[in-house]
Motif scaffolding. Structure first.
Motif, PDB file in Angstrom:
ATOM      1  N   ARG A 450       0.925  -1.268  -0.086  1.00 22.55           N
ATOM      2  CA  ARG A 450      -0.076   0.018  -0.134  1.00 22.55           C
ATOM      3  C   ARG A 450       0.912   1.503  -0.078  1.00 22.55           C
ATOM      4  N   TYR A 451       0.143   2.309  -0.517  1.00 19.49           N
ATOM      5  CA  TYR A 451       0.914   3.667  -0.635  1.00 19.49           C
ATOM      6  C   TYR A 451       0.074   4.660  -0.282  1.00 19.49           C
ATOM      7  N   ILE A 452       0.795   5.707   0.225  1.00 23.43           N
ATOM      8  CA  ILE A 452       0.034   7.112   0.614  1.00 23.43           C
ATOM      9  C   ILE A 452      -0.546   7.582  -0.752  1.00 23.43           C
ATOM     10  N   ARG A 453      -1.735   7.792  -0.767  1.00 25.36           N
ATOM     11  CA  ARG A 453      -2.715   8.535  -1.968  1.00 25.36           C
ATOM     12  C   ARG A 453      -3.773   9.263  -1.368  1.00 25.36           C
ATOM     13  N   HIS A 454      -4.107  10.297  -2.228  1.00 23.64           N
ATOM     14  CA  HIS A 454      -5.516  11.008  -1.820  1.00 23.64           C
ATOM     15  C   HIS A 454      -6.575  10.464  -2.775  1.00 23.64           C
ATOM     16  N   SER A 455      -7.767  10.658  -1.936  1.00 21.68           N
ATOM     17  CA  SER A 455      -8.881  10.202  -2.388  1.00 21.68           C
ATOM     18  C   SER A 455      -9.993  11.015  -2.076  1.00 21.68           C
ATOM     19  N   ASN A 456     -10.818  11.836  -2.945  1.00 20.95           N
ATOM     20  CA  ASN A 456     -11.486  13.001  -2.465  1.00 20.95           C
ATOM     21  C   ASN A 456     -10.771  14.086  -1.522  1.00 20.95           C
ATOM     22  N   TYR A 457      -9.526  14.267  -1.853  1.00 16.02           N
ATOM     23  CA  TYR A 457      -8.616  15.008  -1.284  1.00 16.02           C
ATOM     24  C   TYR A 457      -8.095  14.659   0.075  1.00 16.02           C
ATOM     25  N   LEU A 458      -8.597  13.655   0.642  1.00 10.48           N
ATOM     26  CA  LEU A 458      -8.119  13.057   2.181  1.00 10.48           C
ATOM     27  C   LEU A 458      -7.103  12.183   1.744  1.00 10.48           C
ATOM     28  N   LEU A 459      -6.150  12.141   2.695  1.00 11.54           N
ATOM     29  CA  LEU A 459      -5.022  11.200   2.747  1.00 11.54           C
ATOM     30  C   LEU A 459      -5.363   9.685   3.328  1.00 11.54           C
ATOM     31  N   ARG A 460      -4.872   8.630   2.486  1.00 13.71           N
ATOM     32  CA  ARG A 460      -5.078   7.253   2.911  1.00 13.71           C
ATOM     33  C   ARG A 460      -4.225   6.403   2.721  1.00 13.71           C
ATOM     34  N   LEU A 461      -4.373   5.204   3.112  1.00 12.13           N
ATOM     35  CA  LEU A 461      -3.251   4.104   2.510  1.00 12.13           C
ATOM     36  C   LEU A 461      -3.793   2.912   1.588  1.00 12.13           C
ATOM     37  N   ASP A 462      -3.705   2.913   0.396  1.00 12.40           N
ATOM     38  CA  ASP A 462      -4.284   1.966  -0.287  1.00 12.40           C
ATOM     39  C   ASP A 462      -3.337   1.046  -1.149  1.00 12.40           C
ATOM     40  N   THR A 465      -3.628   0.262  -8.274  1.00 11.57           N
ATOM     41  CA  THR A 465      -4.065  -0.869  -9.322  1.00 11.57           C
ATOM     42  C   THR A 465      -3.957  -0.218 -10.667  1.00 11.57           C
ATOM     43  N   ASP A 466      -4.119   1.181 -10.846  1.00  9.28           N
ATOM     44  CA  ASP A 466      -4.565   1.720 -12.043  1.00  9.28           C
ATOM     45  C   ASP A 466      -3.984   3.081 -12.165  1.00  9.28           C
ATOM     46  N   ALA A 467      -3.914   3.455 -13.164  1.00  4.62           N
ATOM     47  CA  ALA A 467      -3.447   5.138 -13.715  1.00  4.62           C
ATOM     48  C   ALA A 467      -3.854   6.056 -12.631  1.00  4.62           C
ATOM     49  N   GLN A 468      -5.095   5.937 -12.309  1.00  2.00           N
ATOM     50  CA  GLN A 468      -5.794   6.930 -11.384  1.00  2.00           C
ATOM     51  C   GLN A 468      -5.083   6.851 -10.055  1.00  2.00           C
ATOM     52  N   GLY A 469      -4.998   5.802  -9.476  1.00  2.00           N
ATOM     53  CA  GLY A 469      -4.278   5.384  -8.124  1.00  2.00           C
ATOM     54  C   GLY A 469      -2.739   5.937  -8.321  1.00  2.00           C
ATOM     55  N   ARG A 470      -2.185   5.567  -9.365  1.00  5.34           N
ATOM     56  CA  ARG A 470      -0.689   6.157  -9.562  1.00  5.34           C
ATOM     57  C   ARG A 470      -0.486   7.730  -9.416  1.00  5.34           C
ATOM     58  N   ALA A 471      -1.361   8.222 -10.076  1.00  2.46           N
ATOM     59  CA  ALA A 471      -1.357   9.814 -10.079  1.00  2.46           C
ATOM     60  C   ALA A 471      -1.581  10.163  -8.543  1.00  2.46           C
ATOM     61  N   ASP A 472      -2.599   9.698  -7.851  1.00  2.00           N
ATOM     62  CA  ASP A 472      -3.009   9.904  -6.753  1.00  2.00           C
ATOM     63  C   ASP A 472      -2.169   9.781  -5.690  1.00  2.00           C
ATOM     64  N   ALA A 473      -1.105   8.718  -5.874  1.00  5.46           N
ATOM     65  CA  ALA A 473       0.098   8.247  -4.960  1.00  5.46           C
ATOM     66  C   ALA A 473       1.338   8.942  -5.288  1.00  5.46           C
ATOM     67  N   THR A 474       1.380  10.138  -6.149  1.00  2.00           N
ATOM     68  CA  THR A 474       2.569  10.722  -6.500  1.00  2.00           C
ATOM     69  C   THR A 474       2.707  12.021  -6.065  1.00  2.00           C
ATOM     70  N   PHE A 475       3.848  12.578  -5.386  1.00  2.00           N
ATOM     71  CA  PHE A 475       3.989  13.728  -4.960  1.00  2.00           C
ATOM     72  C   PHE A 475       5.449  14.210  -5.388  1.00  2.00           C
TER      73      PHE A 475
END
Length: 479
Positions: A450-462, A465-475
Motif C-alpha cells: 500500500r501507498y499514501i494516496r489522496h481520495s476526495n482530497y483525503l489521504l489514505r493508504l491503499d 492498481t490503475d493509472a488514477q491510483g498512480r497519479a493520486d499516490a505521486t507527490f
C-alpha cells in the motif's frame, strides 16, 4: 535505571571528537551566566547498540522537544562496553566547561541484565567540552572499584557543591551489605571527573528496597523550605529536601497521589523554566514503554502540589527519550548547538495531479488543500524512519513529535506514543513516483503493498492498481 538508549547515527562522530587530551579542569568561581533561553536534553532511546549512545533534543519552551541531528546519535562510546545509558549533562559554575557522564552499559551487546546487575562495569563514561559542540574522546572513570564487592555503577548524576568547591558525583551500585544485596546510591567528590574521593553511601532504603535513579535540583530562596530537592525512584517517586547537598535530607512525600509510583515510572529528570519559578519533573514511563511524562509544580518541595499536564500540551519528539538530563541554554550555547546539530529543513509535499494542492493536517486529519493556512499546517520534516533504516517518517513542523501515521488505512496526525506499532504505522519508504519517476511515492513500511494516496482530497493508504491510483499516490517534496 532507565531501560532505554539512544538511536544516533555515527556518521560524523569523528568530527565531534576533536580533543583527545585535556588539561585537568580547575573549578572556577561561579559566574553570572547570560540569561537562558532554551533547553538541551541528553538521553538514550532504546536497547540496540546505536540506541544506547548519546542523543540530544532541543526545546524552546521546555515541553515540546525536537530531536537534534535528525534523531541520530551525537556521541558514541568507544570504551568499556561501548554503550552508554542515563547521561547527565554538567556545566561548570563559570560556564566555560561541560561534561557528559553516563552509565557504561550496553544491553544486548554481549551483556544481559543479569550480568549487568551482578558483574557489570564499575566505570562511568565521561566526555568533556568547552562549547557543547566539540567533545573529547570518552574516558572511563572507575567509581565502584573501591566499593567492597561493588558489582556495577549505574545512573550517574553530578551537582556543583559551593560548600566544598567541587562536584558531588552520585550513582547506584549493587552491593551485598548488612544482609541485603541491592542497589544503593553512593557519592564521591570530584573536581575534574577524572579522579574521585573515596565513595560513601549517599542513599540507602530500609530492608531489601533498592534505589537506583535520583536527581537533585537547586531551588532559589523564597520557594519552599529547602535549597535542594531530590526526586528518587524506589518503590515510589520519593521527594526529599535539604539545605546541604551532603547534609541531612527530609522525606517530603511522594507522587502516588497522581498515580505515579516506582512501578510505573523511573528516571526522574528536573527542568526549571527559564522565565518563571515553575518546574517540570520528567518521569520515564518505563512500565508502559511510553517514554517521558512531564509533571508540573511551582514548589518542588511540596509533592501535594505537583500536577499532570493538560492533554496535548507537550510533545517529546520523534525518538523515545529515556533516562537523561536537561541543561538550560544561553542564547550563545543554543546557537552553537543548533548550528551543529539542527533539524532537517521544513518541506512541503505537493500533489502530482492537483499541483495547486499540498499535504496538510486539519483537525489532525491529513488531506491535500490549496493555499494552506496557517502555512505551518502544510510543512513537514522528512526524518529517519521510526521503524527501520532506509525509511522516512513525516513529522509535523508545528506539532513536534506528531507524525503522519495510518490507522485503519486512514492517514492522520498523531503524537508518537513510543510503541512499535506506532513506529511501523508512521514509517514509509520513499520511492520513485508511481506516475513519474522524477516525483516521489511513499510506500507503507507495515503494509508494503500500500501507498499514501489522496481520495476526495483525503489521504489514505491503499494498494495501487490503475493509472488514477498512480497519479493520486505521486507527490513532490519541495522546499
Amino acid at each position: 535505571m532507565s531501560r532505554v538508549l539512544a538511536r544516533l547515527g555515527a556518521v560524523s562522530v569523528a568530527a565531534c571528537l576533536l580533543f583527545t587530551t585535556w588539561s585537568v579542569a580547575t573549578p572556577k568561581e561561579a559566574a553570572a551566566l547570560d540569561p537562558t533561553v532554551g533547553y538541551l536534553m541528553a538521553h538514550f532511546t532504546g536497547e540496540s547498540s546505536t540506541d544506547q549512545q548519546i542523543h540530544l533534543a532541543h526545546s524552546t519552551d521546555g515541553l515540546r522537544w525536537t530531536d537534534l541531528n535528525n534523531g541520530g546519535l551525537v556521541l558514541r562510546s568507544t570504551v568499556g562496553t561501548r554503550g552508554v545509558r542515563d547521561p547527565a549533562l554538567v556545566r561548570s559554575p563559570a560556564g566555560d566547561r561541560y561534561w557528559i557522564v553516563a552509565t557504561d552499559l550496553c544491553i544486548g551487546c554481549g551483556q544481559d541484565w543479569s550480568t549487568a546487575i551482578n558483574n557489570g562495569s564499575r566505570n562511568l563514561v565521561v566526555w568533556e567540552s568547552t562549547d557543547l559542540v566539540n567533545w573529547s574522546a570518552p574516558w572511563l572513570l572507575n567509581v565502584a572499584g573501591a566499593i567492597p564487592d561493588g558489582r556495577n555503577a549505574w545512573a550517574p548524576e553530578a551537582i556543583w557543591n559551593p560548600a566544598t568547591g567541587d562536584y558531588v558525583l552520585y550513582w547506584a551500585t549493587n552491593v551485598p551489605l548488612d544482609g541485603a544485596t541491592k542497589h544503593r546510591v553512593y557519592s564521591a567528590r570530584t573536581a575534574d571527573f577524572r579522579s574521585i574521593t573515596a565513595p560513601q553511601i549517599y542513599i540507602s532504603r530500609p530492608g531489601s528496597q533498592e534505589i537506583i535513579d535520583t536527581q537533585i535540583v537547586e531551588v532559589p530562596a523564597g520557594v519552599g523550605a529547602y535549597r535542594y530537592v531530590r526526586a528518587s525512584r524506589d518503590d515510589q517517586i520519593t521527594v526529599e529536601g535539604s539545605n546541604s547537598i551532603l547534609g541531612t535530607w527530609t522525606n517530603l512525600g511522594n507522587l502516588s497521589g497522581l498515580g505515579l509510583t516506582g512501578a510505573q515510572v523511573e528516571g526522574p529528570m528536573w527542568l526549571r523554566f527559564n522565565n518563571r519559578n515553575e518546574w517540570v519533573l520528567y518521569l520515564d514511563q518505563y512500565a508502559s514503554g511510553r517514554g517521558y511524562l512531564p509533571v508540573l509544580t511551582t514548589n518542588p518541595s511540596s509533592p501535594g502540589g505537583f500536577r499532570l499536564p493538560a492533554s496535548g500540551s507537550y510533545a517529546m519528539g520523534g525518538t523515545r527519550k529515556r533516562h537523561g538530563s536537561i541543561l538550560n541554554l544561553t542564547a550563545a550555547e543554543q546557537s552553537r548547538v543548533l548550528a551543529r546539530w539542527g533539524t532537517t529543513a521544513a518541506s512541503r509535499i505537493q500533489s502530482y495531479n492537483f499541483q495547486d494542492r499540498y499535504v496538510r493536517h486539519a483537525d489532525y486529519d491529513a488531506r491535500i488543500d490549496p493555499s494552506v493556512s496557517p502555512a505551518q499546517d502544510g510543512q513537514w520534516r522528512l526524518v529517519p524512519g521510526l521503524a527501520g533504516s532506509g525509511t522516512v517518517s513525516i513529522q509535523s513542523v508545528n506539532f513536534p513529535g506528531y507524525y503522519l501515521r495510518h490507522y485503519g488505512f486512514d492517514l492522520r496526525l498523531e503524537a508518537n506514543d513510543g510503541t512499535a506499532v506506532f513506529a511501523a504505522d508512521a514509517t514509509f519508504r520513499q520511492v520513485a513516483g508511481l506516475a513519474s519517476s522524477s516525483w516521489t511515492s511513499f510506500r507503507s513500511y507495515s503494509h508494503p503493498d500500500r501507498y499514501i494516496r489522496h481520495s476526495n482530497y483525503l489521504l489514505r493508504l491503499d494498494p495501487i492498481t490503475d493509472a488514477q491510483g498512480r497519479a493520486d499516490a505521486t507527490f513532490r517534496v519541495t522546499g
